[in-house]
Design an enzyme around this catalytic site. Sequence first.
Site, PDB file in Angstrom:
ATOM      1  N   GLY A  82       0.827  -1.203   0.000  1.00 63.45           N
ATOM      2  CA  GLY A  82       0.000   0.000   0.000  1.00 63.45           C
ATOM      3  C   GLY A  82       0.862   1.254   0.000  1.00 63.45           C
ATOM      4  CB  SER A  83       0.075   4.660   1.211  1.00 65.30           C
ATOM      5  OG  SER A  83      -1.120   4.762   0.469  1.00 65.30           O
ATOM      6  CB  THR A  84       4.547   1.824   3.504  1.00 64.87           C
ATOM      7  OG1 THR A  84       4.055   0.566   3.043  1.00 64.87           O
ATOM      8  CG2 THR A  84       3.934   2.163   4.845  1.00 64.87           C
ATOM      9  CG  PHE A  85       5.865   0.452  -3.020  1.00 60.83           C
ATOM     10  CD1 PHE A  85       6.916  -0.415  -2.789  1.00 60.83           C
ATOM     11  CD2 PHE A  85       5.690   0.970  -4.306  1.00 60.83           C
ATOM     12  CE1 PHE A  85       7.783  -0.765  -3.809  1.00 60.83           C
ATOM     13  CE2 PHE A  85       6.554   0.622  -5.335  1.00 60.83           C
ATOM     14  CZ  PHE A  85       7.606  -0.250  -5.091  1.00 60.83           C
ATOM     15  CE  LYS A  86       0.077   6.334  -2.244  1.00 52.45           C
ATOM     16  NZ  LYS A  86      -1.075   7.000  -1.613  1.00 52.45           N
TER      17      LYS A  86
END
Length: 577
Positions: A304-308
């Site tokens: 999810g958004s931690t991969f941003k």
Amino acid sequence: MTEFLTHHRKKLFIVFLISALLMVGLCAQLGFLMIARSDHYSKMADELHKRERTIKAARGEIVDRNGTVIAANRTVCTVSVIHNQVTEPEKVIRELVRILELPEPEVRKKVEKWSSREIIRTNVEKSVGDQIMNLGLSGVKVDEDYKRYYPYGSLASKVLGFTGADNQGIIGLEVKYERYLKGRDGLILTTSDAKGTELQNAAEERVEPVPGNTLTVSLDVNIQKYAEQAAYQVMEKKGAKAVSVIVMDPRNGEIYAMVNVPEFDLNDPFTLNVESGGLTGTELQDARNKMWRNRCINDTYEPGSTFKIITAAAGLEAGVVHLDDRFSCPGFRIVEDRKIRCHKIGGHGGETFLQGAMNSCNPVFIDVGARLGVDSFYHYFEQFGLLGKTGIDLPGEAATIMHKKENMGLVELATVSFGQSFQITPIQLITTASSIINGGRRITPHFAMNVESTDGTYYQKFSYPERMGVVSEATSETMRYILEQVVAEGSGKRAKLPGYRVGGKTATSEKLPRSLKKYISSFLGFAPADDPQVIALITIDEPVGIYYGGTIAAPVVADIFSNILPYLDITSVSETD
């Protein structure tokens, strides 16, 4: 007639001559064996009458970075009988049944069996073994042995691992460093008769065992306790299926804590930590294997958004985006035939790239991914080390599950850019994030620091590979700034910690299949934001009720940091003023 006798005399003479030659040859051979080879055959004869009993070597201890013992040994005993030395069989049977609490037929069968040695029971507590020894029962042997013992019970159970009945490592660090920990067994040599039973009052020879080496690991018992306590609290509060936490030094990859709750009892590793009534043998073993799994390294998930963090770093490094670039978020992006929504249904409107990162805006990162393109995005995947494994020193690390480059279209590029449609392990995510914020060095996460023999004659310090140039120092500095703003004013503000500069990123990822509406909430944080010395990642599996990472995961990392930053003597902002 005379010719007939002469003919037979010649035959007899030839037979006699041959026999004489054979006798001379046999005598010569016998003489050679008796004189020249006497030592060899004497030794062989002695060996036929020798019997061995193993003296188990003490397994090497595992200690944390401060020298606290987290895996030790407890002295136990092996009780056995030698049939031809037993003078009072009924008394022996009666006492062994009473003290060892074993069935009488089982003990009787072994005591009455004519053999060189029959083991009655292993892993007998030392006090019980001493009780049997003090009875002075003829033919009963009590040999000291060792059993693995874990002073902290379930602490870091899926990292440390445990040993089997033979004291050999089965999972975790126990099996990874088996060759250093196992030691070398000793022997008790005794003499037996022609039937193979030990002779009473015969002299014993001993070959002393060599204990295993002490393994020092990077775990810190106190930090592990803090992290486990916080994980159990949020798991109970949110009714979650499981919670994992990794706490690491982003500068060198030393892991301070790795939590996988619920943990299991290392001193009783075959008893399930959940209700297990009615399971068949196969089902029971499957349940144990599941209980022993280290989700931080064995299981993959959509980050999810931690991969941003990775998408932003790639975009900055490639020069396709800058902090003040303008974007528009109407609440969705149309990519080919797909309408991909932002988590904010009404959209964020106009925003800069920095604001998009602070808001965790999906359309912004879809645009960054599109600017990079498949070829460039894949290039950074490889450069960051995401397509391989981290090389952590634990068995069973899973690899990233990613689209093949040739199968990656615009939709796949869009979803990957904000952390969906592929899977990685928690250890891969935190390692890659560490490399982005530490100046661009790809470090190897690890536990083992050194091994040393108990007598100090052997010492080995472990080293791990690093790779420079993952990102430039300028990109790394910019990423630290962006992620500090995420905590200061953005989606990660619940990770704020008075007195400290904290950076981080939230995530809420939907599990497959999407129709189940089950989520993994996570937060990746580090401190101090301008000079990262500690990084932590928490994943909360299937929380009940509110499931947003910024709401339920970020405060847990803040709580962990509030305990461990002062403990590690990391100076607060107020102390530097």
